[in-house]
Design an enzyme around this catalytic site. Structure first.
Site, short mmCIF file in Angstrom:
data_model
loop_
_atom_site.label_atom_id
_atom_site.label_comp_id
_atom_site.label_asym_id
_atom_site.label_seq_id
_atom_site.Cartn_x
_atom_site.Cartn_y
_atom_site.Cartn_z
CB ILE A 1 -7.87 51.68 9.98
CG1 ILE A 1 -6.70 52.04 8.24
CG2 ILE A 1 -5.91 51.91 11.43
CD1 ILE A 1 -6.11 52.75 8.31
CE LYS B 1 -15.14 58.66 8.32
NZ LYS B 1 -14.89 58.81 7.29
N1 HSE Z 1 -18.35 57.61 3.65
C1 HSE Z 1 -17.38 57.22 4.06
C2 HSE Z 1 -16.31 57.41 4.03
C3 HSE Z 1 -17.09 55.62 4.55
O1 HSE Z 1 -15.63 57.87 2.27
O2 HSE Z 1 -14.45 57.26 4.11
C4 HSE Z 1 -15.93 55.69 5.55
O3 HSE Z 1 -16.37 56.10 7.15
#
Ligand code: HSE
Ligand code: NAP
Length: 434
Positions: A138, A207
């Site tokens: 995205i 994130k």
């Molecule tokens: N391990 C991460 C997830 C990878 O499952 O979202 C993507 O950032």
């Protein structure tokens, strides 16, 4: 006129690195036509030269010497897809020092070290692309930085870990066991090298830190409240369904008068909320801006090709920035300038599950403790049959202050008839979680 040629050094040829190789090979003509640039991967750093690869890469391109890339003056862009903090951070800083553009998918590194990396990149007039570090395929970072640049962002929330969403969706739809589903997610290339980062909510928190920085200018470091999905049982999933909810791991960041709220935890999402229908490896992000209002993004949040799609978009932007775009000075407001709101100050509705001995009056004792703390009960659900010689009692509360609820739960846990630590899952209100 001949198109410009740009050489890439790839650090890593695992899940994402292999996807980048595939896209640059398969879509080379279209990419050159659209960007006016011919991209060529000149060298690839790996750990093990003998490893069998899922993509057909000439052995002559592989190296185990980072300096074959970092010290090669012909290489313009270093694409970091190794993961981890060290030695990765040193490789990136060295590449910046040599004036190379950087592309990375490494949210673990950026959530900790962005200030140093972006400052150094600014001083050296090079760009750092990190589109793939949040929400896989995205284009959320470019959207915040460019598409919504005229807005004051008020809040962002959504599903930002593909592995957890895959596990929770599969536990819900086919009642499979946690560990076998996690194994599937690993085999599909969704999970981090250490899958604890996924299931404990750490990856989502990293994130969310980056989203909080992009939205509000502050990188919260330790300021994100984190709970993972390890404690979610099939019983909670079953109750959630009966009560009209689906359990999702959400990341939520929001600006309030008192400061910034940033939290990652399992959440009861009403079945008619759009997030309830986001399943498998898909991610979804809601954003609210003062001008645009609400916007929602949906797409695959992990895996080889979706993530590589985001990396390649950064590679092309980095190629263009060699001639056209100039890096913008990074702004990091200090956490002391904008305070982080503690999870204890959250006002939410809650799902609570108690495991109790089967005798009369136990619910009365629990309700008494909740009542003393002024916590209103919206619904109660009690299973008649014992589960492992315990009776589960589920309570949905009205909106209440988390601090008060935790005090009541401490008292409840001490009751003789209460057998385990109560389960607490926050409930998402229809208009977000306010
Ligand atoms: N391990 C991460 C997830 C990878 O499952 O979202 C993507 O950032
Ligand atoms: P991966 O499959 O484990 O691949 C890592 C690659 O890096 C491998 O090729 C490995 O070499 C190489 N490597 C690691 N450390 C090295 C070192 N010190 N020296 C030399 N080579 C080294 O990882 P991945 O899933 O592609 O993830 C890469 C990055 O992208 C991580 O930061 C991850 O968080 C991020 N990311 C992943 C996804 C996803 O869906 N997988 C999505 C978004 C972001 P060998 O092959 O020789 O072992």
């Amino acid at each position: 006129m001949k198109n410009k040629e740009i050489k890439i050094g790839l650090l890593g040829l695992g899940t994402v690195g292999s996807g980048v190789w595939e896209i640059l090979k398969n879509n080379a003509a279209a990419i050159e036509e659209r960007s006016g640039i011919k991209f060529q991967i000149k060298k690839i750093l790996v750990h093990d030269l003998k490893k069998k690869r899922s993509v057909d890469v000439p052995a002559s391109l592989l190296t185990i010497q980072p300096n074959d890339i970092l010290e090669d003056p012909e290489i313009d862009i270093v694409v970091e897809l190794l993961g981890g903090i060290l030695p990765t951070q040193n490789y990136i800083l060295k590449a910046i020092e040599s004036g190379k553009e950087i592309v990375t998918a490494n949210k673990a590194l950026l959530a900790e070290k962005s200030e140093e990396i972006f400052q150094k990149a600014y001083e050296k007039s090079v760009s750092v692309g990190f589109e793939a570090s949040v929400a896989g395929g995205i284009p959320i970072i470019q959207s915040i930085r460019e598409g919504f640049v005229g807005n004051q962002i008020e809040e962002m929330y959504g599903i930002i870990n593909g592995t957890c969403n895959y596990i929770l969706s599969e536990m819900t739809s086919r009642k499979a066991d946690f560990h076998s589903i996690l194994k599937e997610a690993q085999e599909a290339g969704y999970a981090e090298a250490n899958p604890d980062f996924d299931v404990k909510g750490i990856d989502a928190a990293q994130k969310l830190s980056l989203l909080t920085w992009l939205a509000f200018g502050v990188l919260p470091h330790q300021g994100v409240y984190v709970e993972g999905i390890e404690k979610i049982t099939p019983l909670d999933i079953e109750y959630a369904q009966k009560l009209g909810y689906v359990i999702k791991l959400l990341g939520i960041t929001r600006k309030q008068e008192e400061g910034i709220e940033a939290r990652v935890h399992p959440t009861m999402v009403p079945q008619d909320h759009p997030l309830a229908r986001v399943n498998g490896v898909f991610n979804a992000v809601f954003l609210k801006g003062d001008a645009v209002g609400e916007a929602m993004f949906l797409g695959r949040g992990a895996g080889m090709m979706p993530t590589a799609s985001a990396v390649v978009s950064d590679i092309i932007r980095a190629g263009l920035s060699r001639s056209v775009l100039k890096p913008v000075k990074p702004v990091f407001k200090s956490e002391s300038m904008i305070s982080m709101v503690s999870i204890n100050e959250l006002h939410s509705e809650y799902y609570l599950r108690f495991s109790v001995v089967d005798k009369p009056g136990v619910f009365g004792q629990i309700a008494g403790c909740l009542g003393e703390a002024n916590i209103g009960i919206a619904a109660v659900y009690q299973k008649e049959n014992e589960v492992d010689s315990k009776i589960p009692i589920v309570v949905l509360t009205h909106k209440t202050l988390e601090k008060n609820l935790k005090q009541a739960l401490e008292k409840i846990e001490k009751l003789e008839a209460v057998l385990d630590t109560p389960t607490l899952i926050r409930v998402l209100a229809h208009s977000g979680n306010k």
